[in-house]
Design a protein around this motif. Structure first.
Motif, PDB file in Angstrom:
ATOM      1  N   VAL A 143      64.765   7.772   8.388  1.00 47.36           N
ATOM      2  CA  VAL A 143      63.951   6.419   8.365  1.00 47.36           C
ATOM      3  C   VAL A 143      64.779   5.476   7.653  1.00 47.36           C
ATOM      4  O   VAL A 143      64.821   4.273   8.073  1.00 47.36           O
ATOM      5  N   VAL A 144      65.056   5.464   6.375  1.00 50.59           N
ATOM      6  CA  VAL A 144      65.991   4.743   5.593  1.00 50.59           C
ATOM      7  C   VAL A 144      67.198   4.294   6.118  1.00 50.59           C
ATOM      8  O   VAL A 144      67.481   3.163   6.382  1.00 50.59           O
ATOM      9  N   LEU A 145      67.898   5.037   6.848  1.00 52.36           N
ATOM     10  CA  LEU A 145      69.329   4.838   7.519  1.00 52.36           C
ATOM     11  C   LEU A 145      68.956   4.228   8.769  1.00 52.36           C
ATOM     12  O   LEU A 145      69.715   3.118   9.140  1.00 52.36           O
ATOM     13  N   GLY A 146      67.954   4.457   9.367  1.00 47.11           N
ATOM     14  CA  GLY A 146      67.451   3.696  10.590  1.00 47.11           C
ATOM     15  C   GLY A 146      67.079   2.329  10.234  1.00 47.11           C
ATOM     16  O   GLY A 146      67.641   1.323  10.929  1.00 47.11           O
ATOM     17  N   LEU A 147      66.256   2.090   9.223  1.00 46.99           N
ATOM     18  CA  LEU A 147      65.878   0.780   8.766  1.00 46.99           C
ATOM     19  C   LEU A 147      67.453  -0.103   8.376  1.00 46.99           C
ATOM     20  O   LEU A 147      67.321  -1.105   8.605  1.00 46.99           O
ATOM     21  N   ILE A 148      68.247   0.755   7.742  1.00 47.84           N
ATOM     22  CA  ILE A 148      69.532  -0.226   7.461  1.00 47.84           C
ATOM     23  C   ILE A 148      70.158  -0.720   8.665  1.00 47.84           C
ATOM     24  O   ILE A 148      70.736  -1.611   8.673  1.00 47.84           O
ATOM     25  N   THR A 149      70.154   0.328   9.609  1.00 51.14           N
ATOM     26  CA  THR A 149      71.001   0.005  10.978  1.00 51.14           C
ATOM     27  C   THR A 149      70.248  -0.991  11.841  1.00 51.14           C
ATOM     28  O   THR A 149      70.942  -1.555  12.824  1.00 51.14           O
ATOM     29  N   VAL A 150      68.919  -0.866  11.874  1.00 48.83           N
ATOM     30  CA  VAL A 150      68.120  -1.923  12.526  1.00 48.83           C
ATOM     31  C   VAL A 150      68.639  -3.386  12.365  1.00 48.83           C
ATOM     32  O   VAL A 150      68.691  -4.128  13.308  1.00 48.83           O
ATOM     33  N   PHE A 151      69.053  -3.556  11.074  1.00 47.60           N
ATOM     34  CA  PHE A 151      69.533  -5.118  10.852  1.00 47.60           C
ATOM     35  C   PHE A 151      71.102  -5.253  10.788  1.00 47.60           C
ATOM     36  O   PHE A 151      71.388  -6.282  10.413  1.00 47.60           O
ATOM     37  N   SER A 152      71.450  -4.470  11.654  1.00 44.26           N
ATOM     38  CA  SER A 152      72.868  -4.583  11.978  1.00 44.26           C
ATOM     39  C   SER A 152      73.111  -4.630  13.647  1.00 44.26           C
ATOM     40  O   SER A 152      72.252  -4.841  14.322  1.00 44.26           O
ATOM     41  N   LYS A 153      74.241  -4.484  14.037  1.00 44.17           N
ATOM     42  CA  LYS A 153      74.623  -4.440  15.350  1.00 44.17           C
ATOM     43  C   LYS A 153      74.125  -3.140  15.982  1.00 44.17           C
ATOM     44  O   LYS A 153      74.054  -3.290  17.271  1.00 44.17           O
ATOM     45  N   ALA A 154      74.100  -1.944  15.418  1.00 42.75           N
ATOM     46  CA  ALA A 154      73.458  -0.861  15.957  1.00 42.75           C
ATOM     47  C   ALA A 154      72.012  -0.662  15.980  1.00 42.75           C
ATOM     48  O   ALA A 154      71.377   0.188  15.486  1.00 42.75           O
ATOM     49  N   ASN A 155      71.304  -1.578  16.580  1.00 40.95           N
ATOM     50  CA  ASN A 155      69.809  -1.817  16.840  1.00 40.95           C
ATOM     51  C   ASN A 155      69.140  -0.613  17.336  1.00 40.95           C
ATOM     52  O   ASN A 155      68.334  -0.039  16.925  1.00 40.95           O
ATOM     53  N   ILE A 156      69.604  -0.289  18.538  1.00 39.27           N
ATOM     54  CA  ILE A 156      69.323   0.618  19.324  1.00 39.27           C
ATOM     55  C   ILE A 156      69.033   2.095  18.554  1.00 39.27           C
ATOM     56  O   ILE A 156      68.011   2.818  18.289  1.00 39.27           O
ATOM     57  N   LEU A 157      70.214   2.338  17.877  1.00 42.45           N
ATOM     58  CA  LEU A 157      70.458   3.714  17.507  1.00 42.45           C
ATOM     59  C   LEU A 157      69.624   3.678  16.175  1.00 42.45           C
ATOM     60  O   LEU A 157      69.085   4.918  15.971  1.00 42.45           O
ATOM     61  N   GLY A 158      69.517   2.686  15.412  1.00 46.32           N
ATOM     62  CA  GLY A 158      68.699   2.673  14.461  1.00 46.32           C
ATOM     63  C   GLY A 158      67.113   3.187  14.765  1.00 46.32           C
ATOM     64  O   GLY A 158      66.479   3.451  13.994  1.00 46.32           O
ATOM     65  N   TRP A 159      66.581   2.256  15.652  1.00 42.84           N
ATOM     66  CA  TRP A 159      65.411   2.702  16.162  1.00 42.84           C
ATOM     67  C   TRP A 159      65.040   4.179  16.594  1.00 42.84           C
ATOM     68  O   TRP A 159      64.093   4.734  16.269  1.00 42.84           O
ATOM     69  N   TRP A 160      66.189   4.717  17.162  1.00 43.63           N
ATOM     70  CA  TRP A 160      65.949   6.296  17.425  1.00 43.63           C
ATOM     71  C   TRP A 160      66.123   6.917  16.358  1.00 43.63           C
ATOM     72  O   TRP A 160      65.388   8.134  16.273  1.00 43.63           O
ATOM     73  N   ALA A 161      66.843   6.582  15.317  1.00 46.01           N
ATOM     74  CA  ALA A 161      66.902   7.354  14.094  1.00 46.01           C
ATOM     75  C   ALA A 161      65.429   7.157  13.274  1.00 46.01           C
ATOM     76  O   ALA A 161      64.930   8.402  12.864  1.00 46.01           O
ATOM     77  N   ILE A 162      64.636   5.973  13.332  1.00 41.98           N
ATOM     78  CA  ILE A 162      63.509   5.855  12.794  1.00 41.98           C
ATOM     79  C   ILE A 162      62.493   6.821  13.684  1.00 41.98           C
ATOM     80  O   ILE A 162      61.593   7.467  13.026  1.00 41.98           O
ATOM     81  N   GLY A 163      62.577   6.771  14.927  1.00 40.04           N
ATOM     82  CA  GLY A 163      61.496   7.475  15.734  1.00 40.04           C
ATOM     83  C   GLY A 163      61.829   8.936  15.461  1.00 40.04           C
ATOM     84  O   GLY A 163      60.793   9.664  15.181  1.00 40.04           O
ATOM     85  N   LEU A 164      62.916   9.456  15.440  1.00 42.23           N
ATOM     86  CA  LEU A 164      63.147  10.807  15.198  1.00 42.23           C
ATOM     87  C   LEU A 164      62.786  11.323  14.023  1.00 42.23           C
ATOM     88  O   LEU A 164      61.986  12.522  13.611  1.00 42.23           O
ATOM     89  N   GLY A 165      63.025  10.596  12.937  1.00 42.66           N
ATOM     90  CA  GLY A 165      62.494  10.662  11.659  1.00 42.66           C
ATOM     91  C   GLY A 165      61.035  10.979  11.513  1.00 42.66           C
ATOM     92  O   GLY A 165      60.527  11.791  10.746  1.00 42.66           O
ATOM     93  N   ILE A 166      60.147  10.134  11.766  1.00 38.47           N
ATOM     94  CA  ILE A 166      58.755  10.045  11.853  1.00 38.47           C
ATOM     95  C   ILE A 166      58.246  11.226  12.767  1.00 38.47           C
ATOM     96  O   ILE A 166      57.554  12.186  12.313  1.00 38.47           O
ATOM     97  N   VAL A 167      59.069  11.407  13.958  1.00 38.10           N
ATOM     98  CA  VAL A 167      58.089  12.422  14.931  1.00 38.10           C
ATOM     99  C   VAL A 167      58.448  13.816  14.436  1.00 38.10           C
ATOM    100  O   VAL A 167      57.888  14.770  14.408  1.00 38.10           O
ATOM    101  N   GLY A 168      59.839  13.963  14.003  1.00 37.37           N
ATOM    102  CA  GLY A 168      60.387  15.277  13.186  1.00 37.37           C
ATOM    103  C   GLY A 168      59.635  15.679  12.031  1.00 37.37           C
ATOM    104  O   GLY A 168      59.012  16.884  11.803  1.00 37.37           O
TER     105      GLY A 168
END
Length: 75
Positions: free
Chosen positions: A42-67
């Motif tokens: 979730v933390v790495l996803g939040l960091i990347t959401v505010f950069s150019k890797a927006n979609i991958l960041g949301w995937w990281a957040i979703g997988l972290g929460i669901v996992g």
């Protein structure tokens, strides 16, 4: 001017790496240490959401929460 473009490319590549590491941490959260790896994802996803890797960041957040939630649910 060329220095700024090179710096921007380096930032985008590091953001993509952080996003992929976050996705990997989210997948690991399904199997071991769900709270730790879920929070890392979730933390790495939040960091990347505010950069150019927006979609991958949301995937990281979703997988972290669901996992984390799925592992707690089954145990």
């Amino acid at each position: 001017m060329a220095e700024k473009v090179k710096g921007r490319d380096r930032t985008d590549a590091s953001a993509m790496w952080m996003a992929w590491i976050g996705i990997a941490a989210g997948i690991i959260a399904f199997f071991a240490a769900p709270l730790f790896f879920g929070c890392v994802a979730v933390v790495l996803g939040l960091i990347t959401v505010f950069s150019k890797a927006n979609i991958l960041g949301w995937w990281a957040i979703g997988l972290g929460i669901v996992g984390a939630v799925a592992n707690w649910w089954f145990y």
